[in-house]
Motif scaffolding. Structure first.
Motif, short mmCIF file in Angstrom:
data_model
loop_
_atom_site.label_atom_id
_atom_site.label_comp_id
_atom_site.label_asym_id
_atom_site.label_seq_id
_atom_site.Cartn_x
_atom_site.Cartn_y
_atom_site.Cartn_z
N ALA A 21 0.82 -1.21 0.00
CA ALA A 21 0.00 0.00 0.00
C ALA A 21 0.86 1.26 0.00
O ALA A 21 0.53 2.25 -0.66
N LEU A 22 1.96 1.23 0.73
CA LEU A 22 2.86 2.39 0.75
C LEU A 22 3.47 2.65 -0.63
O LEU A 22 3.69 3.80 -1.01
N MET A 23 3.74 1.60 -1.38
CA MET A 23 4.34 1.76 -2.70
C MET A 23 3.31 2.15 -3.76
O MET A 23 3.69 2.46 -4.89
N ARG A 24 2.03 2.15 -3.40
CA ARG A 24 0.98 2.54 -4.35
C ARG A 24 0.36 3.89 -3.99
O ARG A 24 -0.81 4.13 -4.28
N THR A 25 1.12 4.75 -3.34
CA THR A 25 0.62 6.08 -3.02
C THR A 25 0.20 6.79 -4.31
O THR A 25 0.96 6.77 -5.30
N PRO B 194 0.02 9.06 -7.34
CA PRO B 194 1.07 9.96 -7.83
C PRO B 194 0.77 11.44 -7.57
O PRO B 194 1.69 12.21 -7.31
N GLY B 195 -0.50 11.80 -7.63
CA GLY B 195 -0.85 13.19 -7.40
C GLY B 195 -0.49 13.66 -6.00
O GLY B 195 -0.08 14.82 -5.80
N TRP B 196 -0.63 12.76 -5.02
CA TRP B 196 -0.27 13.12 -3.65
C TRP B 196 1.23 13.38 -3.54
O TRP B 196 1.66 14.37 -2.91
N ARG B 197 2.02 12.51 -4.15
CA ARG B 197 3.47 12.67 -4.06
C ARG B 197 3.93 13.91 -4.84
O ARG B 197 4.85 14.62 -4.41
N GLU B 198 3.31 14.17 -5.96
CA GLU B 198 3.65 15.38 -6.72
C GLU B 198 3.32 16.62 -5.90
O GLU B 198 4.08 17.60 -5.92
N HIS C 173 2.88 12.32 6.42
CA HIS C 173 1.66 13.09 6.15
C HIS C 173 0.92 12.65 4.90
O HIS C 173 -0.28 12.96 4.76
N LEU C 174 1.59 11.94 3.97
CA LEU C 174 0.93 11.56 2.72
C LEU C 174 0.86 10.05 2.52
O LEU C 174 -0.22 9.49 2.35
N ARG C 175 2.02 9.40 2.55
CA ARG C 175 2.06 8.00 2.16
C ARG C 175 1.43 7.08 3.21
O ARG C 175 0.68 6.16 2.86
N ILE C 176 1.72 7.31 4.48
CA ILE C 176 1.13 6.47 5.53
C ILE C 176 -0.39 6.62 5.58
O ILE C 176 -1.11 5.61 5.61
#
Length: 258
Positions: A150-154, A156-160, A175-178
């Motif tokens: 699940a962590l590796m499927r964050t 993409p918009g959140w990470r950007e 704040h985002l991935r977890i």
């Protein structure tokens, strides 16, 4: 949860309970018919009424051993969930950790648990410790694997968005991935709730003086098949209650849609 969704959820729960009750009733009826039609002796397969009587008359004995098994399961579940959460984060942020540790995690699942249990009993003794560690080993992989995936499927918009705001990797993780991966962690917890009792029972079968697994072996050795079935039913009830509790916890952690 919105007010509009509550009646629908209540109806689904009621329908699920009705179906479960019907399935249990059919299973008990089939059990009773099989025992009577085949004229099976009680030491081979006791009837449901005999097991129900043993459940009542041996309730204190069953409760005493059930408490021990429940302690082992809960301790292993809590420790395994915490370690699985931490390991999932480590694997997600560290490529060297993925290279070194993921093969070890897979290898740990390739070794049969029955082969590990005697070693743990030899090292940790016949007390609670070996059973807790056995429970932990069984649930650690599904929790870690589900959370890591699940962590590796964050999204993409959140990470950007995190990159645009200049958030450092650990701040993005927290704040985002977890938060985005919590439904995956919840799925791992649900699997752990089902698998955890298996570890405790296997540990008790290998070496113990208390617990439902020990009671099953004791009853089997003395040809008290009704007591063995009663212990098995208690174990099944504990597992169902544990799963229901973990499911509620998972929905609280990851949201009602998890």
């Amino acid at each position: 949860m919105s007010a509009a969704r509550q009646p629908a959820r209540a109806r689904r729960l009621s329908l699920g309970a009705l179906r479960a009750g019907l399935a249990i009733a059919l299973a008990i009826a089939g059990w009773a018919i099989l025992v009577r039609a085949a004229a099976l002796p009680p030491f081979i397969l006791p009837g449901p009424e005999r097991v129900a009587r043993t459940l009542w008359t041996s309730r204190a004995l069953l409760a005493e051993h059930a408490v021990i098994t429940l302690i082992e399961v809960l301790a292993g579940l809590v420790i395994g969930a915490i370690l699985g959460f931490a390991m999932g984060v480590v694997l997600a942020v560290s490529r060297p950790a993925r290279i070194l540790l993921r093969p070890l995690l897979v290898f740990s699942q390739a070794v049969p648990v029955f082969a590990i249990a005697p070693i743990l009993t030899l090292w940790l003794g016949y007390g609670l410790g070996s059973k807790i560690v056995m429970t932990l080993l069984i649930i650690f992989f599904p929790v870690t694997s589900a959370f890591y995936d699940a962590l590796m499927r964050t999204p993409p918009g959140w990470r950007e968005l995190g990159d645009v705001m200049g958030a450092r990797p650990w701040r993005q993780m927290w704040h985002l991935r977890i938060p985005a991966a919590l439904p995956g962690f919840a799925s791992g917890l649900r699997l752990a709730a089902v698998y955890a009792p298996i570890g405790a029972i296997i540990g008790e079968w290998v070496g113990a003086s208390r617990g439902l697994g020990y009671l099953m072996l004791l009853a089997n050795g003395r040809a008290k098949t009704d007591l063995m079935f009663a212990a098995l039913i208690v174990l099944a009830i504990l597992t169902l209650l544990l799963y229901a509790a973990v499911d509620r916890l998972a929905r609280w952690i990851a949201g009602p849609e998890a």
